[in-house]
Scaffold this motif. Structure first.
Motif, short mmCIF file in Angstrom:
data_model
loop_
_atom_site.label_atom_id
_atom_site.label_comp_id
_atom_site.label_asym_id
_atom_site.label_seq_id
_atom_site.Cartn_x
_atom_site.Cartn_y
_atom_site.Cartn_z
N ASN A 56 0.81 -1.21 0.00
CA ASN A 56 0.00 0.00 0.00
C ASN A 56 0.85 1.27 0.00
OD1 ASN A 56 -2.97 -0.56 0.01
ND2 ASN A 56 -2.31 -1.96 1.62
N GLY A 57 2.12 1.12 -0.36
CA GLY A 57 2.92 2.31 -0.60
C GLY A 57 4.01 2.66 0.39
N TYR A 58 4.15 1.90 1.48
CA TYR A 58 5.21 2.23 2.44
C TYR A 58 6.52 1.60 1.96
CZ TYR A 58 7.79 2.78 6.80
OH TYR A 58 8.73 3.12 7.73
N ARG A 59 7.23 2.32 1.11
CA ARG A 59 8.44 1.82 0.45
C ARG A 59 9.62 1.65 1.40
NH1 ARG A 59 5.89 -0.76 -2.47
NH2 ARG A 59 4.58 0.23 -3.97
N ARG A 60 9.62 2.33 2.51
CA ARG A 60 10.73 2.19 3.46
C ARG A 60 10.70 0.84 4.16
NH1 ARG A 60 11.16 7.19 7.28
NH2 ARG A 60 12.98 6.00 7.90
N ALA A 61 9.60 0.08 3.98
CA ALA A 61 9.51 -1.24 4.60
C ALA A 61 10.62 -2.15 4.11
CB ALA A 61 8.14 -1.86 4.32
N ASP A 62 11.06 -1.95 2.87
CA ASP A 62 12.15 -2.76 2.31
C ASP A 62 13.34 -1.84 2.04
OD1 ASP A 62 13.65 -4.80 1.20
OD2 ASP A 62 12.66 -4.70 -0.74
N GLY A 63 13.94 -1.37 3.09
CA GLY A 63 15.01 -0.39 2.99
C GLY A 63 16.24 -0.87 2.25
N ASP A 64 16.52 -2.18 2.30
CA ASP A 64 17.71 -2.68 1.62
C ASP A 64 17.39 -3.29 0.24
OD1 ASP A 64 16.42 -4.98 2.44
OD2 ASP A 64 18.10 -5.73 3.65
N ASN A 65 16.14 -3.14 -0.20
CA ASN A 65 15.70 -3.59 -1.53
C ASN A 65 15.98 -5.06 -1.82
OD1 ASN A 65 14.64 -1.07 -2.41
ND2 ASN A 65 16.74 -0.37 -2.67
N ASP A 66 15.82 -5.92 -0.80
CA ASP A 66 16.02 -7.35 -1.02
C ASP A 66 14.72 -8.11 -1.25
OD1 ASP A 66 14.97 -7.31 1.53
OD2 ASP A 66 16.56 -8.52 2.43
N GLY A 67 13.59 -7.37 -1.29
CA GLY A 67 12.30 -8.00 -1.53
C GLY A 67 11.63 -8.52 -0.27
N ILE A 68 12.21 -8.21 0.88
CA ILE A 68 11.64 -8.66 2.15
C ILE A 68 11.35 -7.42 3.00
CG2 ILE A 68 11.97 -10.05 4.22
CD1 ILE A 68 14.10 -11.63 2.65
N PRO A 69 10.06 -7.06 3.15
CA PRO A 69 9.73 -5.89 3.96
C PRO A 69 9.74 -6.25 5.44
CG PRO A 69 7.72 -6.84 3.12
CD PRO A 69 8.87 -7.64 2.54
N CYS A 70 10.03 -5.28 6.25
CA CYS A 70 9.94 -5.43 7.72
C CYS A 70 10.55 -6.74 8.19
CB CYS A 70 8.49 -5.31 8.17
SG CYS A 70 7.66 -3.81 7.63
N GLU A 71 11.84 -6.85 8.07
CA GLU A 71 12.53 -8.11 8.33
C GLU A 71 12.43 -8.60 9.76
OE1 GLU A 71 16.38 -7.91 6.46
OE2 GLU A 71 15.45 -7.32 4.57
N ARG A 72 11.91 -7.79 10.65
CA ARG A 72 11.67 -8.23 12.03
C ARG A 72 10.56 -9.28 12.06
NH1 ARG A 72 7.88 -6.80 15.60
NH2 ARG A 72 7.15 -5.14 14.27
N VAL A 73 9.58 -9.17 11.13
CA VAL A 73 8.46 -10.11 11.11
C VAL A 73 8.44 -11.00 9.87
CG1 VAL A 73 6.94 -8.80 12.65
CG2 VAL A 73 6.92 -8.31 10.21
N CYS A 74 9.09 -10.59 8.80
CA CYS A 74 9.16 -11.40 7.58
C CYS A 74 10.54 -12.03 7.50
CB CYS A 74 8.91 -10.56 6.33
SG CYS A 74 7.23 -9.93 6.21
N ARG A 75 10.57 -13.35 7.40
CA ARG A 75 11.85 -14.05 7.46
C ARG A 75 12.47 -14.39 6.12
NH1 ARG A 75 12.86 -12.21 12.06
NH2 ARG A 75 11.63 -13.00 13.77
#
Length: 89
Positions: A56-75
Motif C-alpha cells: 500500500n505504498g510504504y516503500r521504506r519497509a524494504d530499505g535494503d531492496n532485497d524484496g523482504i519488507p519489515c525483516e523483524r516479522v518477515c523471514r
C-alpha cells in the motif's frame, strides 16, 4: 449530444474502470483500519501486515531492496511472495 447521454456514458465508463472484485473472498486482503493506519514496520504484528503495508505504498519497509519488507516479522522472500500471491499484490 445532449447532457444526459454524456452523463450516462461517463457512468458506464466509471463502472468499467472500477477495480475487479476478488472471485474468492478468502483471497481478498485483510485491509482492516488497523493495518491501513500502520505507518512503520514497528507497527506490523505479522509478515502479512508488513506485506500489506508495503503493497500500500510504504516503500521504506524494504530499505535494503532485497524484496523482504519489515525483516523483524518477515523471514524470507518465499514467505513474502506467498503472501503477495494470496492478497494480489
Amino acid at each position: 449530444m445532449t447532457r444526459l447521454p454524456r452523463l450516462a456514458l461517463l457512468a458506464v465508463a466509471a463502472l468499467l474502470a472500477a477495480p475487479p472484485s476478488y472471485a474468492d473472498p478468502a483471497a481478498e486482503p485483510d485491509l482492516t483500519p488497523l493495518v491501513l493506519a500502520q505507518r512503520t514496520c514497528g507497527d506490523a504484528r505479522s509478515c502479512r501486515d508488513a506485506v500489506i503495508l508495503w503493497c500500500n505504498g510504504y516503500r521504506r519497509a524494504d530499505g535494503d531492496n532485497d524484496g523482504i519488507p519489515c525483516e523483524r516479522v518477515c523471514r524470507s522472500r518465499a514467505q513474502v511472495n506467498e503472501i503477495r500471491a494470496q492478497i494480489g499484490c
